[in-house]
Motif scaffolding. Structure first.
Motif, short mmCIF file in Angstrom:
data_model
loop_
_atom_site.label_atom_id
_atom_site.label_comp_id
_atom_site.label_asym_id
_atom_site.label_seq_id
_atom_site.Cartn_x
_atom_site.Cartn_y
_atom_site.Cartn_z
N THR A 141 0.81 -1.23 0.00
CA THR A 141 0.00 0.00 0.00
C THR A 141 0.84 1.28 0.00
O THR A 141 0.32 2.35 -0.31
CB THR A 141 -0.92 0.02 1.23
N THR A 142 2.11 1.20 0.34
CA THR A 142 2.92 2.41 0.52
C THR A 142 3.41 2.95 -0.82
O THR A 142 4.08 2.25 -1.59
CB THR A 142 4.12 2.14 1.44
N THR A 143 3.08 4.22 -1.08
CA THR A 143 3.48 4.87 -2.32
C THR A 143 4.68 5.79 -2.06
O THR A 143 5.07 6.03 -0.92
CB THR A 143 2.33 5.71 -2.89
N LEU A 144 5.23 6.30 -3.16
CA LEU A 144 6.36 7.22 -3.04
C LEU A 144 5.94 8.50 -2.32
O LEU A 144 6.70 9.08 -1.54
CB LEU A 144 6.92 7.54 -4.43
N LYS A 145 4.70 8.95 -2.55
CA LYS A 145 4.21 10.14 -1.86
C LYS A 145 4.17 9.92 -0.35
O LYS A 145 4.54 10.81 0.43
CB LYS A 145 2.82 10.50 -2.38
N HIS A 166 15.44 15.35 -2.51
CA HIS A 166 15.73 14.27 -3.46
C HIS A 166 15.92 12.97 -2.68
O HIS A 166 16.66 12.93 -1.69
CB HIS A 166 17.00 14.58 -4.27
N LEU A 167 15.26 11.92 -3.14
CA LEU A 167 15.39 10.59 -2.54
C LEU A 167 16.14 9.71 -3.52
O LEU A 167 15.68 9.50 -4.66
CB LEU A 167 14.02 10.00 -2.23
N VAL A 168 17.29 9.18 -3.09
CA VAL A 168 18.16 8.40 -3.97
C VAL A 168 18.41 7.05 -3.34
O VAL A 168 18.75 6.95 -2.15
CB VAL A 168 19.51 9.13 -4.21
N THR A 169 18.22 5.96 -4.11
CA THR A 169 18.46 4.61 -3.60
C THR A 169 19.95 4.33 -3.56
O THR A 169 20.77 5.09 -4.10
CB THR A 169 17.77 3.55 -4.48
N ILE A 170 20.32 3.21 -2.92
CA ILE A 170 21.73 2.85 -2.80
C ILE A 170 22.33 2.50 -4.17
O ILE A 170 23.54 2.53 -4.36
CB ILE A 170 21.91 1.68 -1.83
N GLU A 171 21.45 2.21 -5.17
CA GLU A 171 21.94 1.97 -6.53
C GLU A 171 22.06 3.27 -7.33
O GLU A 171 22.24 3.26 -8.54
CB GLU A 171 20.99 1.02 -7.28
N SER A 172 21.97 4.43 -6.63
CA SER A 172 22.13 5.75 -7.23
C SER A 172 20.99 6.09 -8.18
O SER A 172 21.16 6.89 -9.10
CB SER A 172 23.48 5.87 -7.96
N ILE A 173 19.82 5.51 -7.97
CA ILE A 173 18.64 5.83 -8.77
C ILE A 173 17.77 6.81 -7.99
O ILE A 173 17.38 6.53 -6.85
CB ILE A 173 17.83 4.56 -9.11
N GLU A 174 17.51 7.97 -8.60
CA GLU A 174 16.67 8.96 -7.92
C GLU A 174 15.20 8.61 -8.10
O GLU A 174 14.74 8.30 -9.21
CB GLU A 174 16.93 10.36 -8.46
N GLU A 179 6.77 12.61 -11.05
CA GLU A 179 6.03 11.77 -11.99
C GLU A 179 5.52 10.48 -11.35
O GLU A 179 4.49 9.96 -11.75
CB GLU A 179 6.93 11.43 -13.19
N ASP A 180 6.28 9.93 -10.39
CA ASP A 180 5.94 8.62 -9.82
C ASP A 180 5.35 8.72 -8.43
O ASP A 180 5.42 7.76 -7.66
CB ASP A 180 7.20 7.74 -9.78
N SER A 181 4.76 9.83 -8.10
CA SER A 181 4.30 10.09 -6.74
C SER A 181 3.33 9.02 -6.25
O SER A 181 3.39 8.60 -5.10
CB SER A 181 3.65 11.47 -6.65
N GLU A 187 7.03 -1.04 -6.92
CA GLU A 187 7.01 -0.85 -8.38
C GLU A 187 8.22 -0.06 -8.86
O GLU A 187 8.61 -0.16 -10.03
CB GLU A 187 5.72 -0.13 -8.80
N LEU A 188 8.82 0.71 -7.96
CA LEU A 188 9.99 1.52 -8.30
C LEU A 188 11.28 0.80 -7.98
O LEU A 188 12.36 1.40 -8.06
CB LEU A 188 9.92 2.86 -7.55
N GLY A 189 11.18 -0.48 -7.62
CA GLY A 189 12.39 -1.27 -7.36
C GLY A 189 12.92 -1.17 -5.95
O GLY A 189 14.02 -1.64 -5.66
N VAL A 190 12.16 -0.54 -5.03
CA VAL A 190 12.60 -0.44 -3.64
C VAL A 190 12.27 -1.75 -2.93
O VAL A 190 11.12 -2.19 -2.94
CB VAL A 190 11.91 0.75 -2.93
#
Length: 842
Positions: A141-145, A166-174, A179-181, A187-190
């Motif tokens: 249920t948890t979204t990026l927003k 800015h939120l950046v994963t350990i793989e350096s993906i912001e 757009e993806d709120s 779904e964003l690979g987290v």
């Protein structure tokens, strides 16, 4: 009830009754996971212990680190023939309140819900000021927003605009919360237990994370920085604005590994090609001069010119050499003919004579890379075209050559860069424990690791060695060698961007993809064999290196891992001997199974079954079957009477095995409670085999089952013959496979036999024909737990860094220095890694 802090991460709740802690009691604890697997242990506890303490100590006894006490719940208590079920939370209820008696059995289950299967736990970290929080949420249920809202609250960022965060994963993906709120984090690979870094900027005008673009054209280089969200069309427009009197006809893009980036849609963004913020890409520009209509017309009509060619106005057969000694100075540019030899071209750079040595220079043009190992070969023979720009670099060393075993690459002290004190784990990419365990053991093979680290370094002016984060020369050898070098870089050299406190896991997706392209069975998410993966990896690197240096030189793989076995077949009639020699990189060692084989099926009270194949002495009794089974399951709580049956007939424990006409025996757990005392005499590990004994059996003389055609002139007939294997050469690194997986007569089984093997002083001198001693030290193992139909691989290895050597457990991303000898010398051992030290015989 009062709280007592007993460690940094554990608080014990100890209730007091009239000021006195209650007496101890011994219980059986069982944990059933969601796959139905049961883990068991005996615990001696105070009756004052609450269930939360029981769970915590139970998990520690089982050495389970990836399950929290909050994820486990009490489900039932078995007391003799009585059973009590629980559906409510009993976490702070004491054993005394539950009326627990001696030898009661407590059953626990993993919770199903946000606390277990649906939990998504994230580590959120901000550098300035340093602050770390853990965010628990429901992955469904948890979204990026929702994550951003939590970050704003937890890090007190309400005064800032959302665009400044800015939120950046350990793989350096912001994570694009614009757009993806409304997208789910998964779904964003987290993934569970990953790290997300919180970065803030002073104003919204600050550019987004950028990509460095190095453009090469006829008159030199052009360096640009563009946002990593830039499209191909926008990049082309930015480049065109930098060109004054020239027109951009065409351009080609290459990633940081010098692999060409293929694009069909100009609106594709750079990150669509796997390019991450901070990385470098290369652009080869095809230009024409705007003031020369003839040049422009000829250029546009030249359909044979490749996209990566650079057009020179003055000389049609010229190429540009660009040599950069240091980033502090501008590159040296010279023009040479495309038909010049490599030696002549480098001489045009007018470098010091002593540094113009064969193999000391790396040349690259687009995706083409080569060295000056063949100095009299023409540039055109490498597909270099007129107008191309050839970049010349001087790497620290030429990979894949090993001239002397006493060379510095065998010494960890020769590398003066910063080596990580604490080892790094490898993320599981769905059933990739076989790959992770093999990579960890190979990465802790220090002579090989030192070789790769030396090849990834360059010399500074002060003589220190440092890593070049954008250059991996091993990709010029081959894709497998290059991807493995990337693994070594990430496991051994601390990431400058992330603190060692929280950047402890590497995502080995590139090497899995690379090997999967060559061997499709490793591209799937199915379970695979660690030995097969390791053998494929070693052989592929050897093939790539051999192709690069030719047959006259040995690769580092040959020098370290290759030994040879001599097979001698002797005719029993004429004594004619035939000898053949074969190389090996992993020694497959059969486990000698003496005695008679039985297939046992154990049926528990609850109906769950377990099957196992065991070997017992032929002159033994039925009780030996029960003893062998109990010894093979040290974690199971045997509290009830067990009967043994064949064809519905109960067996007497004293019946000789020679009276049994079948090999299938059923063990049935009865309702009669006996406690553990009757079975304690069985629960002792019997050391049936030793590694030395298996090696002696491997090298013993055996009689061939089938007749053998003797080719001796005086014989020439089918006769009986004997065969013997001997080591004609023992390797520097000896990898032994204990062949636990058996396929015979359509029956598949895993051999659970314990093999005793030494951690120090494995003496193979009597197996070696040479005059020097062959003494080996254990430095890594791979264990396989579970059955032949499903299991898990774990690696143990000595981590050597900064003068210290410590044993670590590598369980995918989990790394622990808590290693006992029983963990390392184990009945689950599958692959053993030994390093040789030689002594002259006295």
């Amino acid at each position: 009830m009062f709280q007592k802090q007993i460690s940094n991460d554990l608080t014990a709740y100890e209730p007091i009754r009239n000021g006195i802690l209650l007496a101890d009691v011994t219980i059986g604890a069982r944990l059933r996971d969601q796959n139905g697997t049961i883990r068991s242990a005996h615990l001696t506890l105070s009756l004052s212990e609450p269930i939360v303490n029981v769970i915590t100590k139970f998990l520690r006894v089982l050495d389970i680190e990836n399950i929290r006490a909050d994820d486990v719940s009490l489900s039932k208590i078995c007391s003799g023939t009585e059973q009590r079920d629980f559906t409510t939370n009993m976490r702070f209820t004491t054993l005394n309140d539950l009326k627990i008696k001696q030898n009661d059995i407590l059953w626990f289950i993993l919770l199903i819900g946000p606390a277990a299967s649906q939990l998504l736990q994230l580590n959120l970290f901000r550098h300035d000021p340093p602050y770390h929080v853990i965010y628990d949420c429901d992955k469904n249920t948890t979204t990026l927003k929702m994550l951003l809202d939590y970050v704003i609250e937890a890090f007190e960022l309400k005064s800032m605009d959302r665009e400044q965060i800015h939120l950046v994963t350990i793989e350096s993906i912001e994570l694009n919360h614009g757009e993806d709120s409304n997208k789910l984090l998964i779904e964003l690979g987290v993934i569970h237990e990953s790290w997300v870094f919180v970065e803030t900027i002073e104003s919204c005008s600050r550019p987004k994370p950028t990509i460095h673009v190095l453009c090469a054209h006829t008159n030199g280089d052009l360096s640009l920085e563009v946002p990593f969200t830039t499209t191909v069309k926008q990049l082309k427009s930015v480049i065109e604005k930098q060109l004054k009197d020239r027109i951009l006809i065409d351009f080609a893009l290459f990633n940081r590994m010098h692999e060409k980036i293929s694009f069909t849609d100009p609106n594709q963004k750079l990150y669509d090609f796997g390019v991450k913020p901070g990385q470098i890409i290369y652009a080869s520009l095809h230009l024409a001069f705007s003031g020369d209509p003839l040049s422009l017309m000829n250029t546009r009509n030249d359909s044979t010119t490749k996209s990566l060619s650079l057009i020179s106005k003055q000389q049609s057969d010229d190429v540009t050499l660009s040599y950069e000694e240091s980033t502090a100075f501008s590159p040296t540019l010279v023009k040479v003919s495309v038909y010049s030899t490599v030696d002549d071209a480098i001489k045009k750079l007018k470098l010091p004579h002593e540094s113009n040595l064969r193999g000391h220079f790396q040349l690259s043009c687009g995706s083409t890379c080569f060295t000056n190992d063949e100095p009299y070969r023409c540039l055109s023979s490498y597909s270099i075209q007129p107008g191309d720009v050839v970049h010349v670099k001087r790497p620290r060393m030429t990979p894949v050559r090993l001239s002397d075993k006493n060379d510095s690459l065998f010494s960890t002290s020769s590398l003066r860069m910063s080596i990580s004190d604490t080892p790094v784990g490898l993320s599981n990419l769905v059933n990739t424990c076989y790959m992770n365990s093999a990579l960890q053991c190979l990465a802790h093979t220090m002579p090989l690791t030192q070789f790769f680290l030396n090849g990834l370094t360059q010399n500074n002016s002060d003589g220190e060695k440092t890593m070049d984060s954008d250059w991996n020369q091993f990709y010029t050898i081959g894709s497998v060698t290059g991807s493995y070098a990337d693994v070594i870089r990430n496991l051994w050299i601390p990431n400058k961007r992330f603190s060692s406190l929280y950047s402890r896991t590497f995502y080995p997706d590139h090497i899995k993809e690379t090997i999967g392209n060559l061997a499709p069975r490793f591209a799937t998410s199915d379970q695979q064999d660690a030995q097969e993966f390791l053998l494929f990896l070693i052989d592929e690197m050897h093939k790539e290196m051999k192709k690069d240096i030719g047959d006259d030189s040995n690769t580092i793989i040959e020098e370290l891992f290759f030994g040879s076995i001599e097979s001698t077949i002797i005719c029993t009639e004429c004594k004619h001997a035939v000898k053949t020699t074969n190389p090996f990189s992993i020694l497959p060692l059969p486990l000698v199974q003496s005695g008679r084989r039985f297939h046992l099926t154990f049926i528990e009270k609850n109906g769950k079954t377990d099957t196992m194949t065991i070997h017992v002495p032929e002159n033994g009794h039925v009780k030996d079957l029960l003893e062998a089974y109990i010894e093979s399951r040290p974690l199971y709580c045997f509290f009830y009477r067990i009967i043994l049956m064949t064809d519905d007939d109960q067996l007497d424990l004293q019946t000789p095995l020679c009276e049994l006409t079948v090999d299938n025996v059923v063990l049935v757990e009865q309702d009669d409670f006996t406690g553990s005392e009757p079975y304690k005499q069985y629960n002792k590990r019997t050391k049936q085999l030793t590694l030395d004994g298996c090696l002696r059996e491997f090298c013993s003389i055996e009689k061939l089952e089938d007749s053998w055609l003797c080719e001796q002139e005086s014989c020439r007939k089918h006769t009986e013959a004997t065969k013997q294997l001997q080591f004609s050469r023992l390797p520097q690194i000896l990898i032994i496979q204990l062949k636990r997986f058996s396929h015979k007569d359509g029956h598949r089984e895993k051999i659970e036999t314990f093999v005793e093997y030494p951690m120090q002083e494995l003496d193979l001198s009597h197996f070696s024909p040479s005059s020097s001693e062959a003494i080996y030290e254990l430095f890594a193992i791979i264990k396989h737990t579970g059955s032949i139909y499903g299991g898990h691989y774990i690696a143990y290895a000595q981590h050597e860094a900064n003068g210290k050597s410590t044993w670590y457990e590598f369980n995918d991303s989990s790394v622990s220095s808590f290693c006992l000898k029983d963990h390392i010398v184990s009945k689950d051992a599958y692959l053993l890694f030994y390093s040789r030290r030689e002594k002259a015989k006295q």
